[in-house]
Design a protein around this motif. Structure first.
Motif, PDB file in Angstrom:
ATOM      1  N   ARG A 268       0.581  -1.642  -0.331  1.00 20.91           N
ATOM      2  CA  ARG A 268      -0.231  -0.465   0.097  1.00 20.91           C
ATOM      3  C   ARG A 268       0.956   1.379   0.087  1.00 20.91           C
ATOM      4  N   ARG A 269       2.117   1.506   0.948  1.00 24.77           N
ATOM      5  CA  ARG A 269       2.632   2.545   1.283  1.00 24.77           C
ATOM      6  C   ARG A 269       3.801   2.558  -0.231  1.00 24.77           C
ATOM      7  N   ARG A 270       4.129   1.737  -0.948  1.00 29.69           N
ATOM      8  CA  ARG A 270       4.708   1.861  -2.789  1.00 29.69           C
ATOM      9  C   ARG A 270       3.678   2.325  -3.098  1.00 29.69           C
ATOM     10  N   ILE A 271       2.835   1.442  -3.428  1.00 27.69           N
ATOM     11  CA  ILE A 271       1.733   2.290  -4.507  1.00 27.69           C
ATOM     12  C   ILE A 271       0.955   3.823  -3.924  1.00 27.69           C
ATOM     13  N   GLU A 272       0.838   3.906  -3.051  1.00 28.00           N
ATOM     14  CA  GLU A 272       0.764   6.125  -2.403  1.00 28.00           C
ATOM     15  C   GLU A 272       1.859   6.753  -3.143  1.00 28.00           C
ATOM     16  N   ALA A 273       3.152   5.831  -2.445  1.00 27.42           N
ATOM     17  CA  ALA A 273       4.610   6.626  -2.499  1.00 27.42           C
ATOM     18  C   ALA A 273       4.529   7.449  -4.689  1.00 27.42           C
TER      19      ALA A 273
ATOM     20  N   ALA B  79      -2.799   8.721  -5.426  1.00 28.72           N
ATOM     21  CA  ALA B  79      -3.106   7.424  -4.610  1.00 28.72           C
ATOM     22  C   ALA B  79      -4.081   7.440  -3.389  1.00 28.72           C
ATOM     23  N   ALA B  80      -4.938   6.706  -3.780  1.00 30.13           N
ATOM     24  CA  ALA B  80      -5.284   5.864  -2.046  1.00 30.13           C
ATOM     25  C   ALA B  80      -5.545   4.669  -2.585  1.00 30.13           C
ATOM     26  N   ALA B  81      -4.829   3.539  -1.385  1.00 28.18           N
ATOM     27  CA  ALA B  81      -4.663   2.417  -1.988  1.00 28.18           C
ATOM     28  C   ALA B  81      -5.349   1.332  -1.177  1.00 28.18           C
ATOM     29  N   GLU B  82      -5.953   0.552  -1.382  1.00 32.30           N
ATOM     30  CA  GLU B  82      -6.527  -0.470  -0.285  1.00 32.30           C
ATOM     31  C   GLU B  82      -5.793  -2.099  -0.591  1.00 32.30           C
ATOM     32  N   VAL B  83      -5.054  -2.265   0.100  1.00 32.74           N
ATOM     33  CA  VAL B  83      -4.280  -4.092   0.102  1.00 32.74           C
ATOM     34  C   VAL B  83      -5.048  -4.993   0.510  1.00 32.74           C
ATOM     35  N   GLN B  84      -5.074  -6.290   0.322  1.00 36.61           N
ATOM     36  CA  GLN B  84      -5.583  -6.901   1.605  1.00 36.61           C
ATOM     37  C   GLN B  84      -5.224  -8.175   1.114  1.00 36.61           C
ATOM     38  N   THR B  85      -4.210  -9.451   2.141  1.00 36.74           N
ATOM     39  CA  THR B  85      -3.826 -10.371   2.180  1.00 36.74           C
ATOM     40  C   THR B  85      -4.639 -12.025   3.464  1.00 36.74           C
ATOM     41  N   ALA B  86      -4.611 -12.881   2.409  1.00 35.71           N
ATOM     42  CA  ALA B  86      -5.123 -13.872   3.613  1.00 35.71           C
ATOM     43  C   ALA B  86      -3.806 -14.333   4.255  1.00 35.71           C
ATOM     44  N   ASP B  87      -2.687 -14.400   2.717  1.00 31.25           N
ATOM     45  CA  ASP B  87      -1.604 -15.493   3.211  1.00 31.25           C
ATOM     46  C   ASP B  87      -0.218 -15.189   2.943  1.00 31.25           C
TER      47      ASP B  87
ATOM     48  N   ALA C 264      -7.077   6.508  -8.220  1.00 29.69           N
ATOM     49  CA  ALA C 264      -5.903   7.830  -7.875  1.00 29.69           C
ATOM     50  C   ALA C 264      -6.784   8.520  -9.891  1.00 29.69           C
ATOM     51  N   PRO C 265      -6.045  10.556  -9.426  1.00 29.57           N
ATOM     52  CA  PRO C 265      -6.628  11.067 -10.393  1.00 29.57           C
ATOM     53  C   PRO C 265      -5.123  10.934 -11.677  1.00 29.57           C
ATOM     54  N   ALA C 266      -4.413   9.689 -11.773  1.00 28.00           N
ATOM     55  CA  ALA C 266      -3.228   9.489 -12.405  1.00 28.00           C
ATOM     56  C   ALA C 266      -3.794   8.488 -13.350  1.00 28.00           C
TER      57      ALA C 266
ATOM     58  N   ILE D 254       6.402 -11.192  -3.845  1.00 30.69           N
ATOM     59  CA  ILE D 254       4.872 -11.642  -4.169  1.00 30.69           C
ATOM     60  C   ILE D 254       3.864 -12.349  -4.865  1.00 30.69           C
ATOM     61  N   HIS D 255       3.371 -13.433  -4.881  1.00 32.72           N
ATOM     62  CA  HIS D 255       2.914 -14.104  -5.847  1.00 32.72           C
ATOM     63  C   HIS D 255       2.078 -14.205  -6.334  1.00 32.72           C
ATOM     64  N   ALA D 256       1.158 -12.996  -5.932  1.00 34.64           N
ATOM     65  CA  ALA D 256      -0.160 -12.980  -7.796  1.00 34.64           C
ATOM     66  C   ALA D 256      -0.142 -11.022  -6.340  1.00 34.64           C
ATOM     67  N   LEU D 257      -0.885  -9.944  -7.462  1.00 29.22           N
ATOM     68  CA  LEU D 257      -1.310  -9.613  -7.041  1.00 29.22           C
ATOM     69  C   LEU D 257      -2.002  -8.782  -7.747  1.00 29.22           C
ATOM     70  N   SER D 258      -3.911  -8.884  -7.620  1.00 22.79           N
ATOM     71  CA  SER D 258      -5.091  -8.388  -8.406  1.00 22.79           C
ATOM     72  C   SER D 258      -4.995  -6.685  -8.117  1.00 22.79           C
ATOM     73  N   ILE D 259      -5.373  -6.554  -9.065  1.00 23.31           N
ATOM     74  CA  ILE D 259      -5.805  -4.824  -9.042  1.00 23.31           C
ATOM     75  C   ILE D 259      -7.145  -4.543  -9.901  1.00 23.31           C
ATOM     76  N   LYS D 260      -7.766  -3.419  -8.668  1.00 23.89           N
ATOM     77  CA  LYS D 260      -9.117  -2.893  -9.199  1.00 23.89           C
ATOM     78  C   LYS D 260      -8.650  -1.522  -9.184  1.00 23.89           C
ATOM     79  N   THR D 261      -8.338  -0.739 -10.587  1.00 19.52           N
ATOM     80  CA  THR D 261      -8.289   0.745 -10.241  1.00 19.52           C
ATOM     81  C   THR D 261      -9.593   1.253 -10.907  1.00 19.52           C
ATOM     82  N   GLU D 262      -9.102   2.578 -10.289  1.00 29.07           N
ATOM     83  CA  GLU D 262     -10.574   4.049 -10.882  1.00 29.07           C
ATOM     84  C   GLU D 262      -9.743   4.502 -10.402  1.00 29.07           C
ATOM     85  N   THR D 263     -11.049   6.254 -11.000  1.00 26.41           N
ATOM     86  CA  THR D 263     -10.473   7.452 -10.874  1.00 26.41           C
ATOM     87  C   THR D 263     -11.594   7.719  -9.236  1.00 26.41           C
ATOM     88  N   PRO D 264     -11.065   8.889  -9.146  1.00 24.49           N
ATOM     89  CA  PRO D 264     -12.086   9.636  -7.542  1.00 24.49           C
ATOM     90  C   PRO D 264     -12.874  10.298  -8.566  1.00 24.49           C
TER      91      PRO D 264
END
Length: 74
Positions: A8-13, A18-26, A36-38, A64-74
């Protein structure tokens, strides 16, 4: 091993405004929702490439075995 908070911090930096929400189960499979406006005016592929470019080659598919991404603009 990166944590959800590390990712999350890497994406936001790396993506201005950008505002990111990152989740993981494992701690190896992650899902991220990033607003992100970008992303305005970019195709979905271009938006995802902006995110993936924040990681070193081999990092996704490695520690990071897998990273699923959903992107949106504000």
């Amino acid at each position: 091993m990166p944590t959800a908070d590390d990712i999350r911090r890497r994406i936001e930096a790396g993506i201005p405004g950008a505002a990111a929400e990152v989740q993981t189960a494992d701690e190896v499979h992650f899902s991220a929702r990033i607003v992100a406006p970008a992303f305005g005016g970019l195709s979905r592929i271009q938006q995802h490439r902006l995110v993936y470019d924040l990681f070193e080659p081999g990092e996704i598919g490695g520690p990071i075995h897998a990273l699923s991404i959903k992107t949106e603009t504000p």
